[in-house]
Design a protein around this motif. Sequence first.
Motif, PDB file in Angstrom:
ATOM      1  N   LEU A  10       0.830  -1.202   0.000  1.00 49.56           N
ATOM      2  CA  LEU A  10       0.000   0.000   0.000  1.00 49.56           C
ATOM      3  C   LEU A  10       0.867   1.256   0.000  1.00 49.56           C
ATOM      4  O   LEU A  10       0.653   2.180  -0.791  1.00 49.56           O
ATOM      5  N   ALA A  11       1.862   1.306   0.879  1.00 44.75           N
ATOM      6  CA  ALA A  11       2.746   2.474   0.953  1.00 44.75           C
ATOM      7  C   ALA A  11       3.560   2.638  -0.324  1.00 44.75           C
ATOM      8  O   ALA A  11       3.753   3.757  -0.817  1.00 44.75           O
ATOM      9  N   LEU A  12       4.046   1.529  -0.883  1.00 47.97           N
ATOM     10  CA  LEU A  12       4.832   1.597  -2.118  1.00 47.97           C
ATOM     11  C   LEU A  12       3.980   2.059  -3.294  1.00 47.97           C
ATOM     12  O   LEU A  12       4.451   2.820  -4.149  1.00 47.97           O
ATOM     13  N   ILE A  13       2.747   1.608  -3.348  1.00 51.09           N
ATOM     14  CA  ILE A  13       1.846   2.058  -4.414  1.00 51.09           C
ATOM     15  C   ILE A  13       1.646   3.562  -4.317  1.00 51.09           C
ATOM     16  O   ILE A  13       1.694   4.271  -5.320  1.00 51.09           O
ATOM     17  N   ASN A  14       1.447   4.062  -3.115  1.00 47.91           N
ATOM     18  CA  ASN A  14       1.258   5.499  -2.935  1.00 47.91           C
ATOM     19  C   ASN A  14       2.509   6.270  -3.354  1.00 47.91           C
ATOM     20  O   ASN A  14       2.415   7.341  -3.936  1.00 47.91           O
ATOM     21  N   ALA A  15       3.669   5.724  -3.066  1.00 44.21           N
ATOM     22  CA  ALA A  15       4.915   6.418  -3.367  1.00 44.21           C
ATOM     23  C   ALA A  15       5.292   6.337  -4.845  1.00 44.21           C
ATOM     24  O   ALA A  15       5.887   7.275  -5.380  1.00 44.21           O
ATOM     25  N   GLU A  16       4.954   5.254  -5.516  1.00 44.97           N
ATOM     26  CA  GLU A  16       5.477   5.019  -6.859  1.00 44.97           C
ATOM     27  C   GLU A  16       4.469   5.114  -7.997  1.00 44.97           C
ATOM     28  O   GLU A  16       4.868   5.197  -9.144  1.00 44.97           O
ATOM     29  N   VAL A  17       3.193   5.072  -7.705  1.00 47.77           N
ATOM     30  CA  VAL A  17       2.188   5.095  -8.772  1.00 47.77           C
ATOM     31  C   VAL A  17       1.534   6.471  -8.797  1.00 47.77           C
ATOM     32  O   VAL A  17       0.772   6.820  -7.887  1.00 47.77           O
ATOM     33  N   PRO A  18       1.828   7.276  -9.828  1.00 47.19           N
ATOM     34  CA  PRO A  18       1.309   8.644  -9.862  1.00 47.19           C
ATOM     35  C   PRO A  18      -0.221   8.731  -9.939  1.00 47.19           C
ATOM     36  O   PRO A  18      -0.804   9.732  -9.537  1.00 47.19           O
ATOM     37  N   GLN A  19      -0.875   7.688 -10.436  1.00 51.37           N
ATOM     38  CA  GLN A  19      -2.335   7.705 -10.543  1.00 51.37           C
ATOM     39  C   GLN A  19      -3.018   7.580  -9.186  1.00 51.37           C
ATOM     40  O   GLN A  19      -4.216   7.829  -9.071  1.00 51.37           O
ATOM     41  N   VAL A  20      -2.276   7.187  -8.167  1.00 50.37           N
ATOM     42  CA  VAL A  20      -2.860   7.057  -6.831  1.00 50.37           C
ATOM     43  C   VAL A  20      -2.822   8.440  -6.185  1.00 50.37           C
ATOM     44  O   VAL A  20      -1.816   8.876  -5.635  1.00 50.37           O
ATOM     45  N   THR A  21      -3.950   9.114  -6.285  1.00 49.97           N
ATOM     46  CA  THR A  21      -4.073  10.452  -5.710  1.00 49.97           C
ATOM     47  C   THR A  21      -4.401  10.338  -4.228  1.00 49.97           C
ATOM     48  O   THR A  21      -4.641   9.238  -3.714  1.00 49.97           O
ATOM     49  N   THR A  22      -4.437  11.472  -3.564  1.00 52.66           N
ATOM     50  CA  THR A  22      -4.738  11.473  -2.129  1.00 52.66           C
ATOM     51  C   THR A  22      -6.090  10.836  -1.828  1.00 52.66           C
ATOM     52  O   THR A  22      -6.183  10.006  -0.920  1.00 52.66           O
ATOM     53  N   PRO A  23      -7.166  11.180  -2.562  1.00 52.81           N
ATOM     54  CA  PRO A  23      -8.447  10.515  -2.272  1.00 52.81           C
ATOM     55  C   PRO A  23      -8.410   9.001  -2.513  1.00 52.81           C
ATOM     56  O   PRO A  23      -8.986   8.239  -1.736  1.00 52.81           O
ATOM     57  N   VAL A  24      -7.715   8.566  -3.559  1.00 51.46           N
ATOM     58  CA  VAL A  24      -7.616   7.131  -3.836  1.00 51.46           C
ATOM     59  C   VAL A  24      -6.857   6.443  -2.710  1.00 51.46           C
ATOM     60  O   VAL A  24      -7.277   5.389  -2.210  1.00 51.46           O
ATOM     61  N   PHE A  25      -5.744   7.051  -2.275  1.00 52.64           N
ATOM     62  CA  PHE A  25      -4.989   6.452  -1.179  1.00 52.64           C
ATOM     63  C   PHE A  25      -5.824   6.430   0.094  1.00 52.64           C
ATOM     64  O   PHE A  25      -5.767   5.454   0.852  1.00 52.64           O
ATOM     65  N   ALA A  26      -6.600   7.494   0.341  1.00 47.81           N
ATOM     66  CA  ALA A  26      -7.432   7.535   1.548  1.00 47.81           C
ATOM     67  C   ALA A  26      -8.431   6.378   1.556  1.00 47.81           C
ATOM     68  O   ALA A  26      -8.643   5.744   2.596  1.00 47.81           O
TER      69      ALA A  26
END
Length: 169
Positions: A23-39
Motif C-alpha cells: 500500500l505504501a509503495l503504491i502510494n509512493a510510486e504510482v502517480p495515478q494514486v491520488t490522495t483521495p484514492v490512497f485515503a
Amino acid sequence: MSHLTTRRAVYGPLALWPTGLVLALINAEVPQVTTPVFAVLAGIYVALAAAAIRCVAVSGPTSAVNWVAASIALFAIAGFTGEPTAQQPSFMLINTAVLFAVSLAVLVGAVGLLVRFRRSERRTVAVPAVFVLGIATGGFLLNLLARTAMVLTGDAGQQLTVEDTHSDR
C-alpha cells in the motif's frame, strides 16, 4: 473455535505487514494514486486490519497484538505522508511521530514476549536479540529526534539543500 478456524484467523494478521508495505509503495510510486484514492485504500486497509486484530485478540491486548496494530499506523499514516523530505516539513513531522510510536510498539512487544516466555529454554537466544533490538531502536529514535529538531529549529531549508545535493533523481 476449531483448530482450522484458529489457523485461518492467524493468516490475516500475518498478511498486514506485507499488504501495508505494498500500500505504501503504491502510494509512493504510482502517480495515478491520488490522495483521495490512497485515503480509500488506507481506509479499507485499516478496516481489514481492525477485523484481523479482533479475530485473534480475544483475550485482550498482548505483545504480539502490539506488533500487528503497529502496522496500521505505519502503513496507513506514514504511507500517506510518503517519503520524509524537508520539502514538506509538516508531513515529515507526522511521518516521524508515526515511526517513533511504531518503533516503541515493536520494542515493547519484543520485551513483552520475552517477559511472557521468560522460562523458555530459548531465552538465552532471545535476551541478546531483544537487547540488540533495544540498542538499534535507541539509535533509530535518536535519528528521529534529530529529524524533529531539524524541522522545529527552522533548518528544513538546509536539510532540503542536502537532500537535493545527494538525490539521485
